[in-house]
Scaffold this active site. Structure first.
Site, PDB file in Angstrom:
ATOM      1  CG  HIS A 209       0.017   0.202   2.392  1.00  0.00           C
ATOM      2  ND1 HIS A 209       0.719  -0.208   2.912  1.00  0.00           N
ATOM      3  CD2 HIS A 209      -0.029   1.408   3.418  1.00  0.00           C
ATOM      4  CE1 HIS A 209       1.092  -0.094   4.290  1.00  0.00           C
ATOM      5  NE2 HIS A 209       0.856   1.251   4.274  1.00  0.00           N
TER       6      HIS A 209
HETATM    7  C1  UD1 Z   1      -2.133   4.995   6.389  1.00  0.00           C
HETATM    8  C2  UD1 Z   1      -0.710   5.473   6.931  1.00  0.00           C
HETATM    9  C3  UD1 Z   1      -0.205   4.623   6.358  1.00  0.00           C
HETATM   10  C4  UD1 Z   1      -0.614   3.530   7.278  1.00  0.00           C
HETATM   11  C5  UD1 Z   1      -1.480   2.759   6.451  1.00  0.00           C
HETATM   12  C6  UD1 Z   1      -1.821   1.804   7.177  1.00  0.00           C
HETATM   13  C7  UD1 Z   1      -0.495   7.570   7.038  1.00  0.00           C
HETATM   14  C8  UD1 Z   1       0.515   8.990   5.978  1.00  0.00           C
HETATM   15  N1  UD1 Z   1      -0.209   6.316   6.171  1.00  0.00           N
HETATM   16  O1  UD1 Z   1      -1.706   4.907   4.510  1.00  0.00           O
HETATM   17  O2  UD1 Z   1       1.214   4.956   7.227  1.00  0.00           O
HETATM   18  O3  UD1 Z   1       0.122   2.280   7.002  1.00  0.00           O
HETATM   19  O4  UD1 Z   1      -2.756   3.814   6.841  1.00  0.00           O
HETATM   20  O5  UD1 Z   1      -3.063   0.744   6.305  1.00  0.00           O
HETATM   21  O6  UD1 Z   1      -1.693   8.150   7.671  1.00  0.00           O
HETATM   22  N2  UD1 Z   1      -9.228   4.687   1.712  1.00  0.00           N
HETATM   23  C9  UD1 Z   1     -10.486   3.919   1.852  1.00  0.00           C
HETATM   24  N3  UD1 Z   1     -11.131   3.924   3.074  1.00  0.00           N
HETATM   25  C10 UD1 Z   1     -10.752   3.904   3.978  1.00  0.00           C
HETATM   26  C11 UD1 Z   1      -9.660   4.148   4.205  1.00  0.00           C
HETATM   27  C12 UD1 Z   1      -8.751   4.690   2.966  1.00  0.00           C
HETATM   28  O7  UD1 Z   1     -10.862   3.681   0.621  1.00  0.00           O
HETATM   29  O8  UD1 Z   1     -11.074   3.358   5.171  1.00  0.00           O
HETATM   30  C13 UD1 Z   1      -8.745   5.070   0.501  1.00  0.00           C
HETATM   31  C14 UD1 Z   1      -8.649   6.271   0.191  1.00  0.00           C
HETATM   32  O9  UD1 Z   1      -9.175   6.346  -1.491  1.00  0.00           O
HETATM   33  C15 UD1 Z   1      -7.790   6.846   0.760  1.00  0.00           C
HETATM   34  C16 UD1 Z   1      -6.859   6.286   0.465  1.00  0.00           C
HETATM   35  O10 UD1 Z   1      -7.211   4.690   1.052  1.00  0.00           O
HETATM   36  O11 UD1 Z   1      -7.176   7.730  -0.616  1.00  0.00           O
HETATM   37  C17 UD1 Z   1      -5.288   5.944   1.286  1.00  0.00           C
HETATM   38  O12 UD1 Z   1      -5.539   6.473   2.093  1.00  0.00           O
HETATM   39  P1  UD1 Z   1      -5.056   6.831   3.418  1.00  0.00           P
HETATM   40  O13 UD1 Z   1      -5.599   7.489   4.720  1.00  0.00           O
HETATM   41  O14 UD1 Z   1      -4.614   8.424   2.887  1.00  0.00           O
HETATM   42  O15 UD1 Z   1      -3.985   6.100   4.139  1.00  0.00           O
HETATM   43  P2  UD1 Z   1      -3.360   4.932   3.708  1.00  0.00           P
HETATM   44  O16 UD1 Z   1      -3.037   4.565   2.697  1.00  0.00           O
HETATM   45  O17 UD1 Z   1      -4.495   4.445   4.220  1.00  0.00           O
END
Ligand code: UD1
Length: 363
Positions: A209
């Site tokens: 991820h």
């Molecule tokens: C975040 C953390 C990372 C951690 C990871 C665990 C930061 C900078 N990164 O990354 O350190 O290892 O979580 O999972 O905080 N999304 C969904 N549903 C959700 C959550 C996210 O669809 O419930 C999608 C969204 O499109 C979002 C993308 O995933 O834009 C990324 O989510 P984000 O919270 O920005 O960071 P992670 O990649 O999950």
């Protein structure tokens, strides 16, 4: 004493669960301690959030700030606005943040600017790679933290090198491992095991991820192609993070020989890991869990903020070159992977140590 706990993402939920249970235990013993739980809403899908609350027995948060997705700045800004309002209306003695995600840093800044005491669980870990958002979050958080709870002597040393006083640092072990050991008897076979005929030790678990691995579709395609071509008949099970899923779909990346499944609940994911032949990942937390479970782990990164998983545990930093990945897959398949040991104090009692330290300091 009153503690405000913050959690926003999947790995945060795993870390706050044993801390809450340690607080509840003290409360039952008649100790004067209470808490609020703030969920920032950074992760919001049922599979990324609610299932963790249920399985890890985390009480409903006092508030969910519901910030959702966005750019780093949007997420940070929205969390700060919501958390400032909450803290202003809900006085506390201490704000406790865990890990290194955007929610950790945003809430740390708010707490400190409101002149509150701030504790960081998992303080001091460093990848020294400023291209990772998590490294920025770690450094910013630790630059304003009052009390540090560390997972390793390396993390303690990093803090001392940055000028933190010794009396601010407590080496307590690893709260993520508290959750793992407590929940091990309840790991649950995912339903697709039966349908797909999956046998123990006959598959790889894959997770990806990190923006540096998945945001460039050519790069992601190359990683997935290499793994598919070199799995030597073993199945590859890939619980896909929503971020990675979007890129695979948008660019029609070939995953024909991979068993792709949605993000799993905690108990199912760790069942999957504990029965794996090996894990291939770019996560940090998973390398700690595989170390404790003794499962070989190939990390698709050039650095780690958790060096003890490499020096003591089962983890190897394979980097991002496909040649190196192929080389390490063959070492694994020849049965030559290191056995690994368990880092000091990763024994299931870190949360009790943390709460005991806090009670001594505050009551
Ligand atoms: C975040 C953390 C990372 C951690 C990871 C665990 C930061 C900078 N990164 O990354 O350190 O290892 O979580 O999972 O905080 N999304 C969904 N549903 C959700 C959550 C996210 O669809 O419930 C999608 C969204 O499109 C979002 C993308 O995933 O834009 C990324 O989510 P984000 O919270 O920005 O960071 P992670 O990649 O999950």
């Amino acid at each position: 004493m009153h503690i405000t706990l913050v959690a926003g993402t999947r790995p945060n939920f795993v870390k706050i669960s044993p801390l809450i249970h340690a607080i509840q235990k003290q409360k039952e013993l008649g100790v004067s301690i209470d808490f609020n739980l703030v969920h920032t809403g950074q992760h919001y899908d049922t599979s990324m959030s609610d299932s963790f609350f249920t399985q890890l027995n985390i009480p409903q948060p006092t508030i969910n700030l519901e910030v959702g997705s966005g750019t780093q700045a949007e997420q940070t800004g929205n969390i700060m606005l919501g958390f400032e309002k909450f803290l202003t209306n809900n006085p506390t003695d201490l704000v406790l943040v865990v890990g290194d995600v955007t929610s950790t840093m945003a809430c740390a800044i708010v707490a400190k600017k409101l002149n509150l005491k701030l504790a960081h669980v998992e303080g001091g870990i460093r990848s020294y790679d400023m291209s990772m958002p998590e490294e920025i979050n770690r450094k910013v958080t630790d630059s304003i933290t009052d009390l540090f709870f560390t997972t390793s002597s390396v993390a303690t040393k990093n803090l001392l090198n940055e000028g933190i006083r010794e009396d601010q640092i407590f080496f307590v072990g690893n709260v993520m491992i508290d959750s793992l050991l407590k929940n091990k008897p309840f790991f649950k076979e995912p339903s697709f095991f039966q349908n797909q005929g999956i046998a123990s030790k006959e598959y790889f678990t894959l997770t990806l991820h990190r923006p540096s691995n998945v945001d460039d579709p050519d790069n992601l395609n190359m990683i997935l192609k290499t793994i598919q071509e070199n799995s030597n008949g073993k199945k590859i099970i890939f619980p896909i993070h929503p971020r990675t899923q979007k890129i695979i779909e948008q660019h029609s990346i070939n995953v024909e020989q991979i068993v792709c499944v949605p993000p799993l609940s905690y108990l199912e994911f760790n069942y999957l890991v504990s029965n794996s032949f090996a894990v291939i990942t770019d996560s940090g937390g998973i390398t700690e869990e595989t170390t404790v479970m003794g499962i070989p782990c190939l990390t698709l990164r050039n650095n780690t903020e958790r060096p003890e998983t490499v020096t003591i545990g089962t983890n190897v930093l394979v980097g991002t070159s496909t040649d190196n990945l192929i080389k390490h897959l063959s070492i694994l398949q020849e049965g030559k992977w290191k056995k690994g040991g368990i880092p000091e104090l990763w024994d299931g009692n870190a949360s009790n140590r943390i709460i005991n330290h806090l009670l001594t300091l505050f009551n």
